[in-house]
Design a protein around this motif. Structure first.
Motif, PDB file in Angstrom:
ATOM      1  N   HIS A 129       0.766  -1.255   0.001  1.00 46.91           N
ATOM      2  CA  HIS A 129       0.150  -0.060  -0.035  1.00 46.91           C
ATOM      3  C   HIS A 129       0.875   1.161   0.066  1.00 46.91           C
ATOM      4  O   HIS A 129       1.727   1.365   0.884  1.00 46.91           O
ATOM      5  CB  HIS A 129      -1.048   0.035   1.351  1.00 46.91           C
ATOM      6  CG  HIS A 129      -1.975   1.212   1.415  1.00 46.91           C
ATOM      7  ND1 HIS A 129      -2.735   1.477   0.486  1.00 46.91           N
ATOM      8  CD2 HIS A 129      -1.626   2.253   2.257  1.00 46.91           C
ATOM      9  CE1 HIS A 129      -3.434   2.597   0.867  1.00 46.91           C
ATOM     10  NE2 HIS A 129      -2.789   3.148   1.982  1.00 46.91           N
ATOM     11  N   GLU A 130       0.801   2.011  -1.034  1.00 52.34           N
ATOM     12  CA  GLU A 130       1.568   3.213  -1.274  1.00 52.34           C
ATOM     13  C   GLU A 130       2.947   2.866  -1.165  1.00 52.34           C
ATOM     14  O   GLU A 130       3.746   3.752  -0.339  1.00 52.34           O
ATOM     15  CB  GLU A 130       1.139   4.383  -0.216  1.00 52.34           C
ATOM     16  CG  GLU A 130      -0.317   4.904  -0.284  1.00 52.34           C
ATOM     17  CD  GLU A 130      -0.584   5.157  -1.679  1.00 52.34           C
ATOM     18  OE1 GLU A 130       0.108   6.017  -2.355  1.00 52.34           O
ATOM     19  OE2 GLU A 130      -1.748   5.466  -2.149  1.00 52.34           O
ATOM     20  N   GLY A 131       3.469   2.025  -1.752  1.00 49.68           N
ATOM     21  CA  GLY A 131       4.684   1.479  -1.886  1.00 49.68           C
ATOM     22  C   GLY A 131       5.231   0.744  -0.479  1.00 49.68           C
ATOM     23  O   GLY A 131       6.563   0.316  -0.383  1.00 49.68           O
ATOM     24  N   GLU A 132       4.643   0.714   0.590  1.00 54.73           N
ATOM     25  CA  GLU A 132       5.055  -0.132   1.819  1.00 54.73           C
ATOM     26  C   GLU A 132       4.149  -1.488   1.888  1.00 54.73           C
ATOM     27  O   GLU A 132       3.081  -1.590   1.712  1.00 54.73           O
ATOM     28  CB  GLU A 132       4.705   1.006   3.030  1.00 54.73           C
ATOM     29  CG  GLU A 132       5.439   2.123   3.008  1.00 54.73           C
ATOM     30  CD  GLU A 132       6.813   2.037   3.279  1.00 54.73           C
ATOM     31  OE1 GLU A 132       7.234   0.919   3.624  1.00 54.73           O
ATOM     32  OE2 GLU A 132       7.464   3.162   2.593  1.00 54.73           O
ATOM     33  N   THR A 133       5.020  -2.313   2.347  1.00 54.90           N
ATOM     34  CA  THR A 133       4.488  -3.519   2.510  1.00 54.90           C
ATOM     35  C   THR A 133       3.919  -3.889   3.782  1.00 54.90           C
ATOM     36  O   THR A 133       4.358  -3.229   4.842  1.00 54.90           O
ATOM     37  CB  THR A 133       5.734  -4.856   2.469  1.00 54.90           C
ATOM     38  OG1 THR A 133       6.312  -4.958   1.113  1.00 54.90           O
ATOM     39  CG2 THR A 133       4.954  -6.190   2.772  1.00 54.90           C
ATOM     40  N   ILE A 134       2.364  -4.118   3.840  1.00 57.92           N
ATOM     41  CA  ILE A 134       1.663  -4.202   5.007  1.00 57.92           C
ATOM     42  C   ILE A 134       0.936  -5.571   5.260  1.00 57.92           C
ATOM     43  O   ILE A 134       0.954  -6.367   4.505  1.00 57.92           O
ATOM     44  CB  ILE A 134       0.780  -2.957   5.045  1.00 57.92           C
ATOM     45  CG1 ILE A 134      -0.362  -3.520   4.027  1.00 57.92           C
ATOM     46  CG2 ILE A 134       1.120  -1.810   4.734  1.00 57.92           C
ATOM     47  CD1 ILE A 134      -1.740  -2.500   3.833  1.00 57.92           C
ATOM     48  N   ALA A 135       0.533  -5.747   6.480  1.00 55.97           N
ATOM     49  CA  ALA A 135      -0.382  -6.831   6.993  1.00 55.97           C
ATOM     50  C   ALA A 135      -1.711  -6.213   7.091  1.00 55.97           C
ATOM     51  O   ALA A 135      -2.006  -5.536   7.928  1.00 55.97           O
ATOM     52  CB  ALA A 135       0.169  -7.565   8.084  1.00 55.97           C
ATOM     53  N   ALA A 136      -2.511  -6.585   6.057  1.00 59.45           N
ATOM     54  CA  ALA A 136      -4.066  -6.031   6.111  1.00 59.45           C
ATOM     55  C   ALA A 136      -4.889  -6.875   6.877  1.00 59.45           C
ATOM     56  O   ALA A 136      -4.378  -8.253   6.835  1.00 59.45           O
ATOM     57  CB  ALA A 136      -4.371  -5.938   4.787  1.00 59.45           C
ATOM     58  N   LEU A 137      -5.872  -6.537   7.375  1.00 58.87           N
ATOM     59  CA  LEU A 137      -6.664  -7.521   8.198  1.00 58.87           C
ATOM     60  C   LEU A 137      -7.651  -8.255   7.294  1.00 58.87           C
ATOM     61  O   LEU A 137      -8.110  -7.735   6.251  1.00 58.87           O
ATOM     62  CB  LEU A 137      -7.812  -6.702   9.090  1.00 58.87           C
ATOM     63  CG  LEU A 137      -7.037  -5.855  10.507  1.00 58.87           C
ATOM     64  CD1 LEU A 137      -8.134  -4.987  11.069  1.00 58.87           C
ATOM     65  CD2 LEU A 137      -6.584  -7.053  11.224  1.00 58.87           C
ATOM     66  N   LYS A 154       8.831  -1.682  -6.350  1.00 56.16           N
ATOM     67  CA  LYS A 154       8.163  -1.367  -7.932  1.00 56.16           C
ATOM     68  C   LYS A 154       6.958  -1.375  -8.288  1.00 56.16           C
ATOM     69  O   LYS A 154       6.801  -1.292  -9.176  1.00 56.16           O
ATOM     70  CB  LYS A 154       8.859  -2.691  -8.703  1.00 56.16           C
ATOM     71  CG  LYS A 154      10.175  -3.332  -8.478  1.00 56.16           C
ATOM     72  CD  LYS A 154      10.383  -4.654  -8.966  1.00 56.16           C
ATOM     73  CE  LYS A 154      11.665  -5.433  -8.656  1.00 56.16           C
ATOM     74  NZ  LYS A 154      11.704  -6.521  -9.162  1.00 56.16           N
ATOM     75  N   VAL A 155       6.160  -1.199  -7.261  1.00 57.17           N
ATOM     76  CA  VAL A 155       4.680  -1.036  -7.348  1.00 57.17           C
ATOM     77  C   VAL A 155       4.047  -0.237  -6.281  1.00 57.17           C
ATOM     78  O   VAL A 155       4.647  -0.024  -5.293  1.00 57.17           O
ATOM     79  CB  VAL A 155       4.009  -2.379  -7.381  1.00 57.17           C
ATOM     80  CG1 VAL A 155       4.104  -2.942  -6.287  1.00 57.17           C
ATOM     81  CG2 VAL A 155       2.463  -2.300  -7.990  1.00 57.17           C
ATOM     82  N   ARG A 156       3.089   0.565  -6.605  1.00 56.82           N
ATOM     83  CA  ARG A 156       2.529   1.530  -5.583  1.00 56.82           C
ATOM     84  C   ARG A 156       1.710   0.770  -4.629  1.00 56.82           C
ATOM     85  O   ARG A 156       1.464   0.892  -3.238  1.00 56.82           O
ATOM     86  CB  ARG A 156       1.546   2.580  -6.235  1.00 56.82           C
ATOM     87  CG  ARG A 156       1.265   3.708  -5.279  1.00 56.82           C
ATOM     88  CD  ARG A 156       0.512   4.834  -5.918  1.00 56.82           C
ATOM     89  NE  ARG A 156      -0.545   4.479  -6.686  1.00 56.82           N
ATOM     90  CZ  ARG A 156      -1.310   5.252  -7.547  1.00 56.82           C
ATOM     91  NH1 ARG A 156      -0.985   6.642  -7.520  1.00 56.82           N
ATOM     92  NH2 ARG A 156      -2.424   4.642  -8.068  1.00 56.82           N
ATOM     93  N   ASN A 157       0.501  -0.063  -5.522  1.00 60.32           N
ATOM     94  CA  ASN A 157      -0.290  -0.837  -4.710  1.00 60.32           C
ATOM     95  C   ASN A 157      -0.537  -2.264  -5.182  1.00 60.32           C
ATOM     96  O   ASN A 157      -0.523  -2.252  -6.438  1.00 60.32           O
ATOM     97  CB  ASN A 157      -1.789  -0.116  -4.728  1.00 60.32           C
ATOM     98  CG  ASN A 157      -1.788   1.235  -3.889  1.00 60.32           C
ATOM     99  OD1 ASN A 157      -1.543   1.311  -2.903  1.00 60.32           O
ATOM    100  ND2 ASN A 157      -2.169   2.284  -4.776  1.00 60.32           N
ATOM    101  N   LEU A 158      -0.503  -3.215  -4.441  1.00 63.06           N
ATOM    102  CA  LEU A 158      -0.633  -4.558  -4.633  1.00 63.06           C
ATOM    103  C   LEU A 158      -1.541  -5.245  -3.578  1.00 63.06           C
ATOM    104  O   LEU A 158      -1.072  -5.358  -2.535  1.00 63.06           O
ATOM    105  CB  LEU A 158       0.648  -5.151  -5.130  1.00 63.06           C
ATOM    106  CG  LEU A 158       0.490  -6.590  -5.548  1.00 63.06           C
ATOM    107  CD1 LEU A 158       1.984  -6.816  -6.409  1.00 63.06           C
ATOM    108  CD2 LEU A 158       0.513  -7.731  -4.506  1.00 63.06           C
ATOM    109  N   ASP A 159      -2.715  -5.865  -4.234  1.00 57.67           N
ATOM    110  CA  ASP A 159      -3.506  -6.587  -3.238  1.00 57.67           C
ATOM    111  C   ASP A 159      -4.363  -7.762  -3.919  1.00 57.67           C
ATOM    112  O   ASP A 159      -4.285  -7.712  -5.044  1.00 57.67           O
ATOM    113  CB  ASP A 159      -4.429  -5.654  -2.500  1.00 57.67           C
ATOM    114  CG  ASP A 159      -5.455  -5.092  -3.358  1.00 57.67           C
ATOM    115  OD1 ASP A 159      -5.829  -5.523  -4.422  1.00 57.67           O
ATOM    116  OD2 ASP A 159      -5.928  -3.945  -3.049  1.00 57.67           O
TER     117      ASP A 159
END
Length: 364
Positions: free
Chosen positions: A181-189, A223-228
């Motif tokens: 999300h916005e270039g940062e790897t996150i842990a979504a719920l 390399k990507v802004r958003n990926l889900d």
């Protein structure tokens, strides 16, 4: 190529028949259920009655085989991979479990054999498609991956029937979801990020579930802004699952929830699989979007009717094994799904199942 196939459930039986029918594979199916094994043995497929909890008995069956194809529940993936490593076999599985995949990746470091988990639909084919589309851009902004395995004729409040493993279903609803999300790897719920869309005049919802991205977050980091990745269901399903898992506290009593679902929710062979990938980014100085959309339907042709989830899942892992045998994939170490070239996959005799599906021309 000598294959030890672990698990003779719906998916395992389909894999066994597909590989056996080619004549290129000597398949031995291992399971503790004699009824499942008899159905395959009657078709001339080699079988052996082995309890998956008996490591010594499993190891004895794996020795001398070229590869292990694991179609057991996700919680047995690490054990199966360990035994494959011990016995010098290549390893392929269908797991969507993030922790198991990370453990297998670590196992594969320095191994003389190949380890390729997540070879099903999602993770699996969906990641192959997303990576292929994204690689065609000069720079990538957003990658959205949506997959649903749905009953063709929903009749209950959840608008769902059991089309695959209950264990896998509940697992993906309960664990954190990797995303960028916005270039940062996150842990979504899980179960969050609800969205709605229509496809061919039918309304759907999609929400976060774990495991579907495979290793794409790592591959596309920076390399990507958003990926889900989100699972597709009919509208209303997510709210009821939140009620069961959250309000009723069944997230902490998953075995009871699984027992309830197995007892009260009929399985179905009449299902449909949706695959929907959207990638946007810059190409030749222009902001563009590309979409890959498919619907794969159950079939009643031939001696054994096949559900759409059987077709797509078995096609994924059989194509991976076939491409590996042909030398089109790395022959040792950890192999990511995105290392499979989409044109190679779709041209493969097993991967062609996705080509024979109906392409969706419009989406909103």
């Amino acid at each position: 190529m000598k294959i030890a196939l672990l698990g003779a459930g719906h998916i395992g039986q389909t894999i066994a028949r597909l590989l056996h029918a080619t004549g290129d594979y000597q398949v031995t199916v291992l399971d503790k259920n004699p009824a499942y094994l008899k159905a395959l043995a009657d078709e001339g497929i080699a079988t052996a009655g082995v309890d998956s909890d008996n490591r010594a008995a499993l190891a004895a069956q794996l020795r001398g085989k070229d590869a292990v194809v694991n179609a057991l529940p996700y919680h047995l993936a690490i054990t199966a991979a360990e035994l494959a490593l011990e016995c010098g076999c290549h390893y392929f599985d269908l797991t969507e479990d993030v922790a198991a995949t990370k453990a297998i990746k670590q196992m594969a470091e320095g191994a003389r054999t190949a380890f390729m988990p997540q070879c099903g639909l999602a993770p699996g084919f969906i990641g192959i498609v997303a990576h292929h589309l994204a690689s065609g851009f000069d720079s990538v902004r957003d990658v959205q991956m949506r997959v649903g395995a749905l009953p063709a004729f929903p009749t209950n409040a959840l608008k769902y029937n059991l089309t695959w493993s209950v264990d896998g279903l509940i697992n993906e609803y309960c664990h954190p979801c990797e995303a960028i999300h916005e270039g940062e790897t996150i842990a979504a719920l899980p179960l969050e990020g609800l969205e709605h869309f229509s496809l061919d005049g039918t309304e759907y919802e999609a929400f976060n579930t774990s495991g579907g991205l495979g290793t794409l977050c790592e591959t596309w980091a920076g390399k990507v802004r958003n990926l889900d990745y989100k699972t597709v269901r009919y509208p209303g399903h997510r709210d009821l699952m939140q009620f069961l898992l959250g309000d009723l506290g069944l997230k902490g009593d998953q075995e009871n929830l699984k027992a309830i679902m197995r007892k009260s929710m009929p399985a179905t062979m009449q299902d449909v699989v949706l695959v929907f990938v959207t990638v946007s980014g810059m190409k030749n100085g222009v902001l563009l979007q590309e979409v890959f959309a498919r619907k794969i339907f159950a079939t009643r042709d031939g001696a054994q009717p096949l559900s759409a989830i059987q077709i797509t899942t078995a096609a994924g892992i059989c194509a991976a094994v076939d491409l590996f045998r042909e030398g089109k994939l790395p022959q040792k170490g950890f192999v990511r799904q995105e290392q499979v070239a989409l044109p190679d996959f779709l041209a493969n005799r097993f991967g062609a199942a996705y080509q024979q599906s109906r392409q969706v021309e419009s989406i909103s």
